[in-house]
Scaffold this active site. Structure first.
Site, PDB file in Angstrom:
ATOM      1  CB  SER A 233      -2.423   0.333 -21.204  1.00  0.00           C
ATOM      2  OG  SER A 233      -1.614  -0.779 -20.924  1.00  0.00           O
ATOM      3  CG  HIS A 263      -0.558   0.602 -16.238  1.00  0.00           C
ATOM      4  ND1 HIS A 263       0.082  -0.598 -16.313  1.00  0.00           N
ATOM      5  CD2 HIS A 263      -1.355   0.663 -17.351  1.00  0.00           C
ATOM      6  CE1 HIS A 263      -0.298  -1.246 -17.403  1.00  0.00           C
ATOM      7  NE2 HIS A 263      -1.165  -0.495 -18.054  1.00  0.00           N
ATOM      8  CG  HIS A 309       2.605  -7.922 -10.942  1.00  0.00           C
ATOM      9  ND1 HIS A 309       1.539  -8.493 -11.595  1.00  0.00           N
ATOM     10  CD2 HIS A 309       3.328  -7.264 -11.879  1.00  0.00           C
ATOM     11  CE1 HIS A 309       1.624  -8.191 -12.878  1.00  0.00           C
ATOM     12  NE2 HIS A 309       2.691  -7.448 -13.079  1.00  0.00           N
ATOM     13  NE  ARG A 318       7.233  -8.441 -17.107  1.00  0.00           N
ATOM     14  CZ  ARG A 318       6.249  -7.560 -17.058  1.00  0.00           C
ATOM     15  NH1 ARG A 318       5.860  -6.954 -18.172  1.00  0.00           N
ATOM     16  NH2 ARG A 318       5.641  -7.265 -15.936  1.00  0.00           N
ATOM     17  CG  ASP A 364       7.697  -1.036 -13.943  1.00  0.00           C
ATOM     18  OD1 ASP A 364       8.117  -1.095 -15.110  1.00  0.00           O
ATOM     19  OD2 ASP A 364       6.496  -1.087 -13.647  1.00  0.00           O
TER      20      ASP A 364
HETATM   21  N1  HAX Z   1       4.611  -0.882  -1.338  1.00  0.00           N
HETATM   22  C1  HAX Z   1       3.743  -0.620  -0.344  1.00  0.00           C
HETATM   23  N2  HAX Z   1       2.510  -1.148  -0.258  1.00  0.00           N
HETATM   24  C2  HAX Z   1       2.165  -2.008  -1.220  1.00  0.00           C
HETATM   25  C3  HAX Z   1       3.018  -2.359  -2.274  1.00  0.00           C
HETATM   26  C4  HAX Z   1       4.296  -1.749  -2.322  1.00  0.00           C
HETATM   27  N3  HAX Z   1       5.155  -1.978  -3.312  1.00  0.00           N
HETATM   28  N4  HAX Z   1       2.395  -3.234  -3.091  1.00  0.00           N
HETATM   29  C5  HAX Z   1       1.165  -3.421  -2.562  1.00  0.00           C
HETATM   30  N5  HAX Z   1       1.021  -2.680  -1.436  1.00  0.00           N
HETATM   31  C6  HAX Z   1      -0.166  -2.493  -0.626  1.00  0.00           C
HETATM   32  C7  HAX Z   1      -1.237  -1.843  -1.489  1.00  0.00           C
HETATM   33  O1  HAX Z   1      -1.032  -0.431  -1.578  1.00  0.00           O
HETATM   34  C8  HAX Z   1      -2.503  -2.225  -0.771  1.00  0.00           C
HETATM   35  O2  HAX Z   1      -2.640  -1.384   0.338  1.00  0.00           O
HETATM   36  P1  HAX Z   1      -4.086  -0.825   0.760  1.00  0.00           P
HETATM   37  O3  HAX Z   1      -4.882  -2.043   1.089  1.00  0.00           O
HETATM   38  O4  HAX Z   1      -3.801   0.068   1.909  1.00  0.00           O
HETATM   39  O5  HAX Z   1      -4.633  -0.092  -0.424  1.00  0.00           O
HETATM   40  C9  HAX Z   1      -2.162  -3.627  -0.291  1.00  0.00           C
HETATM   41  O6  HAX Z   1      -0.731  -3.730  -0.274  1.00  0.00           O
HETATM   42  C10 HAX Z   1      -2.719  -4.728  -1.171  1.00  0.00           C
HETATM   43  O7  HAX Z   1      -2.351  -4.474  -2.508  1.00  0.00           O
HETATM   44  P2  HAX Z   1      -2.095  -5.661  -3.542  1.00  0.00           P
HETATM   45  O8  HAX Z   1      -3.371  -6.439  -3.667  1.00  0.00           O
HETATM   46  O9  HAX Z   1      -0.890  -6.425  -3.162  1.00  0.00           O
HETATM   47  O10 HAX Z   1      -1.712  -4.890  -4.843  1.00  0.00           O
HETATM   48  P3  HAX Z   1      -2.661  -4.380  -6.003  1.00  0.00           P
HETATM   49  O11 HAX Z   1      -2.992  -5.538  -6.861  1.00  0.00           O
HETATM   50  O12 HAX Z   1      -3.788  -3.561  -5.455  1.00  0.00           O
HETATM   51  O13 HAX Z   1      -1.695  -3.390  -6.746  1.00  0.00           O
HETATM   52  C11 HAX Z   1       0.438  -2.719  -7.525  1.00  0.00           C
HETATM   53  C12 HAX Z   1      -0.569  -3.866  -7.443  1.00  0.00           C
HETATM   54  C13 HAX Z   1       1.514  -3.099  -8.534  1.00  0.00           C
HETATM   55  C14 HAX Z   1      -0.283  -1.451  -8.023  1.00  0.00           C
HETATM   56  C15 HAX Z   1       1.034  -2.494  -6.128  1.00  0.00           C
HETATM   57  O14 HAX Z   1       1.770  -3.626  -5.743  1.00  0.00           O
HETATM   58  C16 HAX Z   1       1.913  -1.252  -6.055  1.00  0.00           C
HETATM   59  O15 HAX Z   1       1.406  -0.160  -5.845  1.00  0.00           O
HETATM   60  N6  HAX Z   1       3.259  -1.414  -6.263  1.00  0.00           N
HETATM   61  C17 HAX Z   1       4.160  -0.300  -6.324  1.00  0.00           C
HETATM   62  C18 HAX Z   1       4.026   0.391  -7.682  1.00  0.00           C
HETATM   63  C19 HAX Z   1       4.588  -0.482  -8.789  1.00  0.00           C
HETATM   64  O16 HAX Z   1       5.681  -1.033  -8.685  1.00  0.00           O
HETATM   65  N7  HAX Z   1       3.847  -0.595  -9.910  1.00  0.00           N
HETATM   66  C20 HAX Z   1       4.305  -1.330 -11.091  1.00  0.00           C
HETATM   67  C21 HAX Z   1       3.712  -2.707 -11.240  1.00  0.00           C
HETATM   68  C22 HAX Z   1       4.154  -3.373 -12.500  1.00  0.00           C
HETATM   69  C23 HAX Z   1       3.220  -3.034 -13.641  1.00  0.00           C
HETATM   70  O17 HAX Z   1       2.139  -3.548 -13.772  1.00  0.00           O
HETATM   71  N8  HAX Z   1       3.606  -2.098 -14.473  1.00  0.00           N
HETATM   72  O18 HAX Z   1       2.804  -1.724 -15.497  1.00  0.00           O
END
Ligand code: HAX
Length: 428
Positions: A233, A263, A309, A318, A364
């Site tokens: 964002s 996000h 994250h 947080r 979150d």
């Molecule tokens: N559950 C399952 N798998 C997960 C995971 C989770 N909570 N977190 C990461 N992974 C997986 C990813 O999907 C990715 O898999 P692929 O290689 O198959 O695509 C792998 O682990 C590597 O990902 P990463 O490098 O650890 O994570 P990213 O930096 O790509 O993404 C995310 C970070 C926050 C998007 C990710 O951890 C996620 O999807 N978490 C769950 C959703 C979530 O809680 N989002 C809120 C984050 C806080 C925030 O920024 N809010 O705005």
């Protein structure tokens, strides 16, 4: 606003001067390199942006102008806004001036309320919120002054004016979204005796005899205030703002990005996940049942919301701040307890699977369970709360970007032929 303008004018002059010197001396110094994996990997780890309001450290979390965000939880959100913008917490007089300005701008134009009321009842609260901000673009002083012809040196002043107008009105806008979406449009009047965050809690209309809900809202607003410049964002905000579109356009656009599941929508998704899990495993919660539910979620190709994250490599501080609030104010809440159980099970599973770079709970994971406990049970509203807070960081960034006259953002993309010629063929 005169005091704030004059303080910022001095700071901006200093910063413009020092930036000029830094770039003259070090402008050609390399700060990052980009690999092909990063080109296809969301540019993760590429240093390419400037943002002075806050930084996110993998082990410390959000640091706002040198203060860890968890050390700011006893300040008012508007004090934190002042910090984001100027680099120092306000004196009593500076806070009083800001509060007067926010109150003077607190009213929501009727046409915005009518716009929200004209939307289908099924509209997502984020759609309503973002449209409300966009509708308010009609109020932009920056756009008006720009079309009259103003000096580049004054861009930031009109951006500041727009920002205070928007920030003043955001609690009423977000509350109107809530009241229109879930309570048939029965709006609650602004209370001039309350601060910015308490007013927001008040206008939502959640019964709050103890005052704890207002405390939670203010905590929420402080903790989500900013997250440096490269998150989806903030980056969207910077790109739109760099075209000299005003802050109504850039903030609304940024929040369209916040509306995505990876996000800002994650807080809605986390609580929905917990509610579904509760329904599925029933009242007798055991570690084994939670473990199985989490494994089934992963097996279905879904992520476990609330964990992981993009930057942090520890439990989100947080999360800890909300956890402290839960322990103190609602230790017996079933939703709070459920989060507690999840945090004992999910990180181990993610570690076993070995994919997630961080298996630890993020902010979150817990915020929704506390909101739910106090009666804010409409999970699809949660991202709007995030937006009300993040408006402080985005607006500060927009003003400061104008102040240093950031040019239009325009990185270079490459096509497959370029990759063939410049990467694959060169490696032969
Ligand atoms: N559950 C399952 N798998 C997960 C995971 C989770 N909570 N977190 C990461 N992974 C997986 C990813 O999907 C990715 O898999 P692929 O290689 O198959 O695509 C792998 O682990 C590597 O990902 P990463 O490098 O650890 O994570 P990213 O930096 O790509 O993404 C995310 C970070 C926050 C998007 C990710 O951890 C996620 O999807 N978490 C769950 C959703 C979530 O809680 N989002 C809120 C984050 C806080 C925030 O920024 N809010 O705005």
């Amino acid at each position: 606003m005169d005091g704030l303008i004059s303080k910022l004018a001095d700071l901006i002059n200093e910063q413009q001067q020092s930036l000029k010197e830094i770039l003259a001396k070090h402008g050609e110094t390399q700060v990052s390199t980009v690999t092909l994996s990063q080109v296809f990997g969301g540019l993760r780890g590429v240093t390419g942006l400037f943002c002075d309001t806050s930084s996110v450290k993998p082990t410390e979390g959000v640091v706002v102008r040198g203060h860890k965000v968890n050390d700011l939880v006893d300040f008012l959100p508007e004090e934190v806004f002042y910090l984001l913008l100027t680099g120092t917490l306000p004196t009593a007089a500076e806070l009083a001036e800001l509060s007067v300005d926010l109150k003077a701008n607190s009213h929501l134009p009727d046409y915005v309320v009518n716009t929200l009321k004209s939307l289908p009842a099924s509209s997502h609260p984020m759609t309503m919120f973002n449209l409300g901000i966009l509708a308010m673009q009609n109020e932009s002083i920056f756009q008006k002054k720009y079309s009259e012809g103003i000096s580049k040196n004054d861009y930031w002043k009109y951006t500041l004016e727009d920002s205070i107008r928007l920030m003043g009105a955001v609690p009423a806008l977000a509350a109107a979204v809530y009241r229109i979406k879930f309570f048939g449009g029965d709006l609650i009047a602004y209370d001039p005796n309350l601060d910015w965050g308490s007013n927001f809690a008040h206008m939502l209309g959640i019964p709050d005899k103890t005052g704890d809900f207002a405390k939670l809202i203010k905590l929420y607003l402080v903790l989500h205030c900013d997250h440096e410049g490269g998150n989806a964002s903030a980056y969207t905000n910077a790109v739109i703002g760099s075209t000299l579109a005003d802050v109504y356009y850039s903030t609304s656009g940024a929040f369209n990005s916040l509306a995505g599941p990876l996000h800002g929508l994650a807080n809605q998704e986390t609580l929905d996940f917990i509610l579904e899990m509760q329904k599925s495993i029933g009242n007798e919660i055991t570690e084994e049942k939670i473990r199985q539910y989490a494994l089934d979620t992963l097996a279905a190709g879904r992520v476990i919301p609330g964990f992981g994250h993009a930057v942090l490599r520890v439990t989100d501080p947080r999360f800890d701040a909300f956890n402290d609030f839960g322990k103190e104010h609602c230790p017996d809440s079933p939703m709070y307890k459920m989060v507690f159980e999840l945090t004992h099970v999910v990180p181990n599973i993610l570690l076993e699977k070995g994919k997630a770079a961080s298996p630890w709970p993020n902010v979150d994971c817990i915020s929704g369970s506390l909101l739910y406990h106090y009666g804010l049970t409409q999970t699809d509203y949660y991202t709007v709360l995030f937006g009300v807070s993040r408006v402080m960081g985005l607006l500060s960034q927009s003003i400061l970007n104008r102040a240093i006259r950031s040019p239009i953002i325009r990185p270079k993309s490459v096509d497959m032929k370029w990759i063939q010629d410049n990467v694959i063929d060169k490696a032969k």
